[in-house]
Write a protein that holds these residues in place. Structure first.
Motif, PDB file in Angstrom:
ATOM      1  N   HIS A  60      -3.266  -1.139   9.601  1.00 25.58           N
ATOM      2  CA  HIS A  60      -3.437  -2.185   8.590  1.00 25.58           C
ATOM      3  C   HIS A  60      -3.920  -3.491   9.228  1.00 25.58           C
ATOM      4  N   THR A  74       0.830  -1.207   0.000  1.00 26.42           N
ATOM      5  CA  THR A  74       0.000   0.000   0.000  1.00 26.42           C
ATOM      6  C   THR A  74       0.866   1.258   0.000  1.00 26.42           C
ATOM      7  N   GLN A  97      -8.585   2.063   3.110  1.00 27.39           N
ATOM      8  CA  GLN A  97      -7.199   2.166   2.646  1.00 27.39           C
ATOM      9  C   GLN A  97      -6.888   3.568   2.150  1.00 27.39           C
ATOM     10  N   SER A  98      -7.826   4.200   1.483  1.00 28.55           N
ATOM     11  CA  SER A  98      -7.583   5.555   0.973  1.00 28.55           C
ATOM     12  C   SER A  98      -7.348   6.543   2.119  1.00 28.55           C
ATOM     13  N   TYR A 128       2.289   1.879   3.405  1.00 24.78           N
ATOM     14  CA  TYR A 128       3.513   1.116   3.681  1.00 24.78           C
ATOM     15  C   TYR A 128       4.730   1.741   2.984  1.00 24.78           C
ATOM     16  N   ASP A 146      -3.813   5.862   3.393  1.00 24.10           N
ATOM     17  CA  ASP A 146      -2.838   6.411   2.449  1.00 24.10           C
ATOM     18  C   ASP A 146      -2.757   7.927   2.560  1.00 24.10           C
TER      19      ASP A 146
END
Length: 125
Positions: free
Chosen positions: A70, A2, A77-78, A5, A81
């Motif tokens: 995570h 991701t 996830q967005s 990460y 990020d």
């Protein structure tokens, strides 16, 4: 992997950027005695070294926040990020403000970066 990460990797490498700037700030760097050289720096070079050290200090909290978010898996996830990219941007600004001796701005972006880390935990619960 991701984006969040990848941001952990960026945060892990960031201290090296500030160290390179510190080493280039004054002639005479010797890899035989790097700590003595860094301790001898003043002004801009000393501030670059300070940014280097602070980047190491800030890294574990950020890495833990990203990894734990995570693992919990409740945050989009967005969102992860975006928080991670924001953190990296703030830490770059932190280093720049450190270099140019803008201590109040440096402190404000430091607090904002810490808030990103806290947000990982709060938004994951």
């Amino acid at each position: 992997m991701t984006i969040a990460y990848w941001c952990v990797l960026a945060a892990a490498l960031m201290p090296m950027i500030w160290a390179l700037i510190a080493k280039k700030s004054k002639p005479g760097f010797s890899n035989r005695r790097p700590r003595q050289f860094m301790a001898s720096l003043e002004g801009f070079g000393a501030r670059a070294h300070g940014a280097h050290l602070n980047s190491f200090e800030a890294f574990p909290f950020f890495a833990a926040a990203v990894i734990i978010a995570h693992q919990i898996g409740k945050m989009e996830q967005s969102t992860m990020d975006t928080l991670a990219l924001t953190y990296i941007g703030l830490r770059v600004l932190f280093g720049i403000f450190y270099l140019i001796d803008k201590h109040l701005l440096r402190s404000l972006v430091w607090v904002a970066a810490v808030a990103c880390n806290v947000a990982f935990f709060v938004m994951s619960s």
